[in-house]
Design a protein around this motif. Structure first.
Motif, short mmCIF file in Angstrom:
data_model
loop_
_atom_site.label_atom_id
_atom_site.label_comp_id
_atom_site.label_asym_id
_atom_site.label_seq_id
_atom_site.Cartn_x
_atom_site.Cartn_y
_atom_site.Cartn_z
N LYS A 58 -1.67 -6.19 9.10
CA LYS A 58 -0.55 -6.88 8.66
C LYS A 58 -0.22 -6.97 7.28
CE LYS A 58 2.61 -10.94 9.79
NZ LYS A 58 2.52 -11.98 10.22
N ALA A 99 -4.11 -9.57 11.91
CA ALA A 99 -3.94 -10.56 10.78
C ALA A 99 -4.96 -9.93 9.63
CB ALA A 99 -4.11 -11.57 11.17
N ASP A 100 -6.29 -9.73 10.23
CA ASP A 100 -7.42 -9.61 9.37
C ASP A 100 -8.44 -8.49 10.05
OD1 ASP A 100 -8.90 -10.85 11.35
OD2 ASP A 100 -8.51 -12.89 10.18
#
Length: 134
Positions: A58, A99-100
């Motif tokens: 993201k 996200a990660d």
């Protein structure tokens, strides 16, 4: 005290350089039917090849910057402009994002046709590494 501050600054600088030069691993599900080449990966992440589901990070991270620079020769602003053009003309939609690195590994491990990229330190046995980028 001054030497301590200089040593601390040197250590921080060395750590930052080490983080910026971490290897990026391009990963797929171990059961993936296809093992795309680097040029295939570029086409997947540019929306030109729909044979696999690209998964993107993201936020713009050092891993994302290294990946796109090496694979597509695009930086952040070029990539945003590229996708804006595709979306505006109705010719494409950006891929799913996570996200990660941990979420990337989990998503790629869970979907047989998924492909993504992470800092190589985040790779585990649930995914297969296609290739690494410096």
């Amino acid at each position: 005290m001054k030497r301590f501050a200089q040593a601390a600054l040197l250590a921080l600088t060395a750590g930052a350089v080490g983080m910026a030069s971490a290897e990026v691993a391009v990963i797929v599900n171990p059961g993936a039917a296809k093992a795309p080449s680097q040029s295939d990966v570029a086409n997947i992440f540019l929306g030109k090849d729909k044979s696999m589901k690209g998964v993107d990070l993201k936020d713009w991270t050092p891993a994302k910057e290294s990946f796109y620079s090496a694979v597509t020769s695009k930086n952040e602003s070029q990539l945003k402009s590229y996708w804006s053009g595709l979306v505006f003309t109705g010719k494409g939609q950006p891929m799913a994002s996570v996200a990660d690195d941990a979420a990337m590994v989990a998503k790629v491990a869970a979907e047989a046709d998924a492909i993504g990229y992470v800092d190589s330190a985040a790779v585990n046995d649930s995914v297969k590494v296609l290739f690494t980028l410096p």
